[in-house]
Motif scaffolding. Structure first.
Motif, PDB file in Angstrom:
ATOM      1  N   ASN A  24     -20.175 -58.860 -18.656  1.00  0.00           N
ATOM      2  CA  ASN A  24     -21.091 -58.313 -19.661  1.00  0.00           C
ATOM      3  C   ASN A  24     -20.622 -56.961 -20.183  1.00  0.00           C
ATOM      4  N   TYR A  25     -20.181 -56.088 -19.295  1.00  0.00           N
ATOM      5  CA  TYR A  25     -19.735 -54.755 -19.720  1.00  0.00           C
ATOM      6  C   TYR A  25     -18.474 -54.839 -20.580  1.00  0.00           C
ATOM      7  N   THR A  26     -17.552 -55.726 -20.241  1.00  0.00           N
ATOM      8  CA  THR A  26     -16.290 -55.782 -20.985  1.00  0.00           C
ATOM      9  C   THR A  26     -16.437 -56.445 -22.355  1.00  0.00           C
ATOM     10  N   LYS A  27     -17.575 -57.062 -22.620  1.00  0.00           N
ATOM     11  CA  LYS A  27     -17.820 -57.613 -23.968  1.00  0.00           C
ATOM     12  C   LYS A  27     -17.771 -56.518 -25.023  1.00  0.00           C
ATOM     13  N   ASN A  28     -18.084 -55.290 -24.627  1.00  0.00           N
ATOM     14  CA  ASN A  28     -18.148 -54.166 -25.565  1.00  0.00           C
ATOM     15  C   ASN A  28     -16.868 -53.340 -25.610  1.00  0.00           C
ATOM     16  N   PHE A  29     -15.832 -53.764 -24.890  1.00  0.00           N
ATOM     17  CA  PHE A  29     -14.557 -53.051 -24.918  1.00  0.00           C
ATOM     18  C   PHE A  29     -13.866 -53.311 -26.250  1.00  0.00           C
ATOM     19  N   ASP A  31     -11.337 -54.640 -29.031  1.00  0.00           N
ATOM     20  CA  ASP A  31     -10.650 -55.928 -29.148  1.00  0.00           C
ATOM     21  C   ASP A  31      -9.206 -55.876 -28.657  1.00  0.00           C
ATOM     22  N   LYS A  34      -8.349 -57.063 -25.094  1.00  0.00           N
ATOM     23  CA  LYS A  34      -8.605 -58.454 -24.693  1.00  0.00           C
ATOM     24  C   LYS A  34      -7.598 -58.944 -23.657  1.00  0.00           C
ATOM     25  N   SER A  85     -11.087 -47.404 -17.154  1.00  0.00           N
ATOM     26  CA  SER A  85     -11.964 -47.711 -18.292  1.00  0.00           C
ATOM     27  C   SER A  85     -12.907 -46.556 -18.602  1.00  0.00           C
ATOM     28  N   PHE A  90     -14.341 -46.335 -22.333  1.00  0.00           N
ATOM     29  CA  PHE A  90     -14.841 -47.700 -22.536  1.00  0.00           C
ATOM     30  C   PHE A  90     -16.110 -47.965 -21.736  1.00  0.00           C
ATOM     31  N   SER A  92     -19.554 -46.058 -19.869  1.00  0.00           N
ATOM     32  CA  SER A  92     -20.360 -44.853 -19.728  1.00  0.00           C
ATOM     33  C   SER A  92     -20.349 -44.405 -18.269  1.00  0.00           C
ATOM     34  N   LYS A  95     -22.743 -46.679 -16.262  1.00  0.00           N
ATOM     35  CA  LYS A  95     -22.181 -47.991 -15.913  1.00  0.00           C
ATOM     36  C   LYS A  95     -21.108 -47.844 -14.837  1.00  0.00           C
TER      37      LYS A  95
END
Length: 120
Positions: A24-29, A31, A34, A85, A90, A92, A95
């Motif tokens: 879930n957290y890496t969805k906002n990293f 592109d 990837k 990260s 990437f 907070s 997190k």
């Protein structure tokens, strides 16, 4: 439905939760991550419960302890990637701290389980 022994372990359930959190957290990293941090973090987070599950299927306590060591190593690998990260902005601080607490809980439980297999 039959539950396998690994599914009854608190540490395995904690590790599944952590892997879900990482996904879930890496969805906002960004592109461009990837095939970098996103892939690395997801693989190491999945490796923790995978090694716990595989270890429970081993016949000897020595083999079981070995897979607990692999799970522990994957947790520390993930923590390293989480630190990077955070440093790159990437993740907070909140997190980062949440993941760190989860990793600490998981590694403590893995150590206990590993020690159990070593001493048995």
């Amino acid at each position: 439905m039959h539950l396998y022994s690994f599914e009854k372990l608190d540490v395995w359930n904690n590790a599944i939760k952590l892997a879900t959190t990482i996904y879930n957290y890496t969805k906002n990293f960004p592109d461009e991550e990837k095939f970098g941090l996103i892939s690395q973090m997801r693989r190491s987070s999945v490796s923790i419960p995978s090694n716990l599950a595989e270890g429970t299927a081993r016949l000897t306590n020595k083999d079981k302890a070995h897979f607990m060591t692999l799970a522990y190593s994957s947790a520390l690998e993930l923590l390293n990637q989480v630190i990077i990260s955070k440093e790159l902005g990437f993740l907070s601080e909140e997190k980062y701290k949440n993941i760190r607490v989860e990793v600490e809980t998981i590694t403590n439980k893995i150590n206990s389980l590993r020690n159990h297999f070593i001493s048995s």
